[in-house]
Design a protein around this motif. Structure first.
Motif, PDB file in Angstrom:
ATOM      1  N   ALA A  72       0.837  -1.204   0.000  1.00  0.00           N
ATOM      2  CA  ALA A  72       0.000   0.000   0.000  1.00  0.00           C
ATOM      3  C   ALA A  72       0.868   1.250   0.000  1.00  0.00           C
ATOM      4  N   ALA A  73       1.962   1.226   0.754  1.00  0.00           N
ATOM      5  CA  ALA A  73       2.847   2.376   0.796  1.00  0.00           C
ATOM      6  C   ALA A  73       3.492   2.606  -0.562  1.00  0.00           C
ATOM      7  N   GLY A  74       3.840   1.534  -1.266  1.00  0.00           N
ATOM      8  CA  GLY A  74       4.430   1.659  -2.589  1.00  0.00           C
ATOM      9  C   GLY A  74       3.454   2.254  -3.583  1.00  0.00           C
ATOM     10  N   LYS A  75       2.192   1.854  -3.491  1.00  0.00           N
ATOM     11  CA  LYS A  75       1.181   2.390  -4.389  1.00  0.00           C
ATOM     12  C   LYS A  75       0.823   3.826  -4.034  1.00  0.00           C
ATOM     13  N   ALA A  76       0.944   4.180  -2.764  1.00  0.00           N
ATOM     14  CA  ALA A  76       0.588   5.528  -2.336  1.00  0.00           C
ATOM     15  C   ALA A  76       1.529   6.556  -2.948  1.00  0.00           C
ATOM     16  N   THR A  77       2.739   6.157  -3.297  1.00  0.00           N
ATOM     17  CA  THR A  77       3.694   7.072  -3.907  1.00  0.00           C
ATOM     18  C   THR A  77       3.535   7.105  -5.421  1.00  0.00           C
ATOM     19  N   GLU A  78       2.378   6.643  -5.904  1.00  0.00           N
ATOM     20  CA  GLU A  78       2.133   6.597  -7.343  1.00  0.00           C
ATOM     21  C   GLU A  78       2.268   7.967  -7.982  1.00  0.00           C
ATOM     22  N   GLY A  79       1.963   9.018  -7.286  1.00  0.00           N
ATOM     23  CA  GLY A  79       2.110  10.355  -7.837  1.00  0.00           C
ATOM     24  C   GLY A  79       0.783  11.047  -8.039  1.00  0.00           C
TER      25      GLY A  79
END
Length: 104
Positions: A72-79
């Motif tokens: 989830a944290a990785g996806k949250a930095t999607e931009g």
């Protein structure tokens, strides 16, 4: 017959390059261009959203399933997702760290 087979092969190989490009008049916006280039070609977006769907994720799951929290944290930095109206269609430009990551 060889000519047509060769042409089809070349077109198939080039298809991924066309997937994330957008013609704007005489110019083309491509993956990797800067946010300033997007504004230069398309102007200010009609709508901006940041963080994607996972932006609402919290760290409550970190005690239970650390891998889910990391995903989830990785996806949250999607931009940021910038949306533009072009006639009857909507074009979405996804920006990550100030660069075009995807054009939808």
């Amino acid at each position: 017959m060889r000519f047509w087979a060769w042409m089809i092969l070349c077109l198939c190989a080039a298809a991924p390059a066309w997937a994330d490009s957008l013609r704007v008049g005489q110019q083309v916006l491509v993956t990797g261009d800067s946010a300033a280039r997007v504004v230069e070609l398309l102007g200010q977006p009609a709508h901006k959203a940041s963080g994607g769907k996972a932006g609402k994720a919290t760290n409550k799951r970190s005690s239970k399933g650390g891998s889910r929290a990391k995903q989830a944290a990785g996806k949250a930095t999607e931009g940021e997702r910038w949306q533009y109206r072009q006639g009857r269609r909507t074009v979405t430009v996804v920006l990550v760290q100030g660069k075009v990551a995807r054009i939808e």
